[in-house]
Write an enzyme that holds these catalytic residues in place. Structure first.
Site, PDB file in Angstrom:
ATOM      1  N   THR A  26       0.829  -1.175   0.000  1.00 18.08           N
ATOM      2  CA  THR A  26       0.000   0.000   0.000  1.00 18.08           C
ATOM      3  C   THR A  26       0.874   1.239   0.000  1.00 18.08           C
ATOM      4  O   THR A  26       1.990   1.223   0.487  1.00 18.08           O
ATOM      5  CB  THR A  26      -0.875  -0.030   1.266  1.00 18.08           C
ATOM      6  OG1 THR A  26      -1.484  -1.293   1.313  1.00 18.08           O
ATOM      7  CG2 THR A  26      -1.871   1.082   1.303  1.00 18.08           C
ATOM      8  N   ASN A  82      -1.950  -4.708  -2.075  1.00 18.89           N
ATOM      9  CA  ASN A  82      -2.054  -5.477  -0.834  1.00 18.89           C
ATOM     10  C   ASN A  82      -0.655  -5.834  -0.346  1.00 18.89           C
ATOM     11  O   ASN A  82       0.008  -5.014   0.241  1.00 18.89           O
ATOM     12  CB  ASN A  82      -2.945  -6.712  -0.963  1.00 18.89           C
ATOM     13  CG  ASN A  82      -3.262  -7.281   0.413  1.00 18.89           C
ATOM     14  OD1 ASN A  82      -3.237  -6.538   1.394  1.00 18.89           O
ATOM     15  ND2 ASN A  82      -3.522  -8.568   0.503  1.00 18.89           N
ATOM     16  N   GLY A  90       0.339  -0.024   5.619  1.00 23.56           N
ATOM     17  CA  GLY A  90       0.641  -0.762   6.848  1.00 23.56           C
ATOM     18  C   GLY A  90      -0.416  -1.769   7.241  1.00 23.56           C
ATOM     19  O   GLY A  90      -0.472  -2.181   8.399  1.00 23.56           O
TER      20      GLY A  90
HETATM   21  O1  DON Z   1      -6.741  -2.751   2.169  1.00 23.67           O
HETATM   22  C1  DON Z   1      -6.034  -3.098   3.100  1.00 23.67           C
HETATM   23  O2  DON Z   1      -6.304  -2.880   4.263  1.00 23.67           O
HETATM   24  C2  DON Z   1      -4.730  -3.792   2.796  1.00 23.67           C
HETATM   25  N1  DON Z   1      -4.821  -4.451   1.530  1.00 23.67           N
HETATM   26  C3  DON Z   1      -3.635  -2.791   2.845  1.00 23.67           C
HETATM   27  C4  DON Z   1      -2.277  -3.376   2.591  1.00 23.67           C
HETATM   28  C5  DON Z   1      -1.176  -2.518   3.056  1.00 23.67           C
HETATM   29  O3  DON Z   1      -1.348  -1.505   3.672  1.00 23.67           O
HETATM   30  C6  DON Z   1       0.168  -3.004   2.765  1.00 23.67           C
HETATM   31  N2  DON Z   1       1.125  -1.958   3.031  1.00 23.67           N
HETATM   32  N3  DON Z   1       1.998  -1.882   3.737  1.00 23.67           N
END
Ligand code: DON
Length: 567
Positions: free
Chosen positions: A376, A396, A468
């Site tokens: 993300t 993701n 995160g």
């Molecule tokens: O939508 C979500 O909550 C997750 N797919 C987010 C993934 C994420 O933040 C990865 N980053 N560090």
């Protein structure tokens, strides 16, 4: 690789540092970039520069969003994307607010138990690695919808610098070198053929992305339908199916981004505007902030035992509700009004005591009768007209499913893992879900992404967000509290050490070696389990604060390569 292993590795490497404790900055007085007119804060300086230049040429924050989002797909393939999705919250100069959901959707051929074997057990890696993990991407639909409704410059002016960047290439940073090296075994596992990232890239090398440039050129020529109905759609579907995936041309042609009404609520004299479901971000943030509002956090002190206790207990209760109630609003009925009401939340905190930790095993979701009628990356932008946007976009996991379409030049997401594949079994982020977030064709998976805008005295005050996974909500929370309760500037608020509780597992995760030992011991004595191992960093926040003289201060998280650019 087991999911839990993924979680630890992901948290370790989502900013890609080998000696993570060195990148966690101690609380210090530090000012970020200050500008008078406009600013972009994002994960890479190349993307921030492109967004800022668009505004300098007269474009607004929405034009800058289109360019920044796509520039991140070039400069930050770890999370920036064409093959993923995201959310954006905005506040126009006239005070009008809104949000757009360009989250991925489950393919038409998906089924509730698609990640379970005949014994009803989760099939390892099926929802995280390779083609079955992919949700129908939403990013191109999202940026074109924003441009159509709110943009002001022709799309050509927004895409041209991005295409140029892709041809010219992007310089590899040290952190990126480490990340690429770390994930190479999984690239090889997910891809039949070798991909551009299999090479031993070193810091200061330049990676050029001609295939991605060509895809963007076609999108520029033919518009958003190029991605959903054109040659790009055909090539993408062929690639996914050849790799064992189930996404069809029908899936792509049916995809639409959705404008949604943001979640807004007050906290002291602030108004917080955040993302509604299918992100849990806004609802959870509202629940936590309303639960802690009655307490004197400023008097307890930043990261003091009492502050950590109050925030942890509110987080515990909010994440328990998240896991039970929240999902895609197009599929499930959610008692949102009640969930964020003071009456419900006061009751929820009524059994909290400073003497002793609550136990997550005693805290399940609150009892509500549903009778209401009704890896993300984040970037923040303000423009010279007073418009503000807060956008979080993702594949993701780090590099998503690790499946890279070389012909089109981008990674595909593994967002299907954000669904609850089996009730009670944690996903990549240790989050547990229930029926509300079960898989169904065309459903959007529940997210934690929390792009947020804060108003004070009816004027823009802050735009903030972070990657995160499950720690997104609590990182956004702490950044807002650092400014509002603990009187920090934006960069200082971003730098400050962070902690996180998500109901299950029943532990407070803290960034290592930056919390007061006395505080840790007091928390342990009161029954809190402290996990200092698994999260070398928590969140990677990028925000902008409006200062008293109306200039802007950027907070670009030094936990990554993030940068603020403006004028
Ligand atoms: O939508 C979500 O909550 C997750 N797919 C987010 C993934 C994420 O933040 C990865 N980053 N560090």
């Amino acid at each position: 690789m087991q999911k839990q292993t993924y979680l630890v590795l992901f948290l370790f490497f989502f900013i890609g540092c080998k000696k993570p404790t060195q990148t966690v900055l101690k609380k210090e007085s530090y000012q970020g970039l200050i500008t008078k007119n406009a600013m972009v804060v994002s994960a890479r300086i190349e993307a921030s520069k492109i967004g800022s230049t668009i505004m300098k040429k007269g474009g607004n924050a929405f034009d800058a969003m289109v360019a920044t989002e796509l520039a991140l797909a070039v400069a930050y393939p770890f999370a920036g994307n064409l093959g993923g999705g995201g959310f954006m919250v905005y506040r126009k100069a006239n005070g009008e607010i809104g949000s757009i959901d360009y989250r991925e959707k489950a393919p038409l051929a998906s089924t509730k138990n698609m990640f379970l074997n005949s014994n009803n057990d989760i099939i390892p890696e099926k929802s995280t690695l390779g083609a079955m993990a992919i949700g129908v991407p939403g990013t191109i639909a999202g940026v074109f919808a924003v441009h159509e409704k709110l943009g002001s410059l022709p799309i050509k002016e927004l895409l041209t610098p991005v295409i140029e960047l892709a041809y010219k290439g992007v310089v590899v940073t040290k952190k990126q070198e480490e990340r690429i090296k770390f994930y190479q075994p999984l690239f090889r596992k997910a891809n039949k053929d070798s991909i551009i990232f299999d090479k031993q890239w070193k810091a200061n090398d330049t990676i050029k992305y001609p295939a991605l440039a060509k895809t963007l050129e076609r999108i520029l020529k033919n518009g958003r339908d190029e991605f959903y109905k054109g040659l790009t759609a055909k090539l993408l579907v062929k690639f996914i199916q050849e790799n064992g995936g189930i996404i069809t041309e029908d899936d792509l042609s049916k995809y639409q981004a959705v404008w949604r009404t943001p979640i807004s609520f007050t906290y002291d004299d602030l108004k917080i505007i955040s993302m509604p479901p299918p992100s849990s971000g806004g609802v959870c943030l509202a629940q936590i902030m309303k639960m802690i509002e009655p307490y004197e956090l400023d008097a307890y002190g930043h990261n003091s035992t009492k502050s950590i206790q109050v925030i942890t207990e509110a987080e515990r209760r909010a994440y328990a509700d998240r896991s039970y109630y929240l999902g895609d609003p197009d599929f499930v009925k959610m008692p949102i009004k009640t969930l964020i009401s003071e009456a419900y939340l006061n009751k929820r905190m009524s059994n909290f005591s400073f003497e002793k930790a609550s136990l997550s095993s005693d805290v399940t979701h609150g009892n509500i009768q549903i009778i209401e009628s009704d890896e993300t990356t984040h970037y923040s932008i303000v423009d010279q007209f007073g418009n503000a946007i807060s956008a979080t976009t993702t594949l993701n996991g780090a590099y998503g499913s690790k499946l890279y379409c070389s012909e089109l030049g981008f990674f595909l997401n593994n967002e299907m893992d954000d669904f609850s594949s089996k009730p009670g079994v944690p996903n990549m982020f240790g989050l547990i879900g229930a029926e509300a977030n079960s898989i169904a064709p065309e459903k959007r998976m529940l997210s934690s992404m929390t792009p947020t805008i804060v108003e004070k005295n009816n004027a823009l005050y802050m735009t903030v967000g972070t990657p995160g996974g499950s720690t997104i909500i609590t990182s956004v929370l702490q950044t807002i509290l650092n400014v509002h309760e603990f009187k920090m500037g934006m960069q200082e608020a971003v730098n400050a050490p962070r902690f996180h509780h998500q109901w299950l597992p029943d532990e407070i995760r803290i960034e290592p070696k930056v919390f007061d030992k006395l505080v840790i011991n007091q928390l342990k004595k009161r029954g809190y389990y402290i996990n200092e191992k698994d999260s070398p960093i928590i969140g990677k926040v990028d925000g902008i604060l409006v200062l008293k003289d109306k200039s802007y201060e950027g907070g670009a998280d030094k936990r990554g390569d993030d940068a603020a650019v403006g004028f």
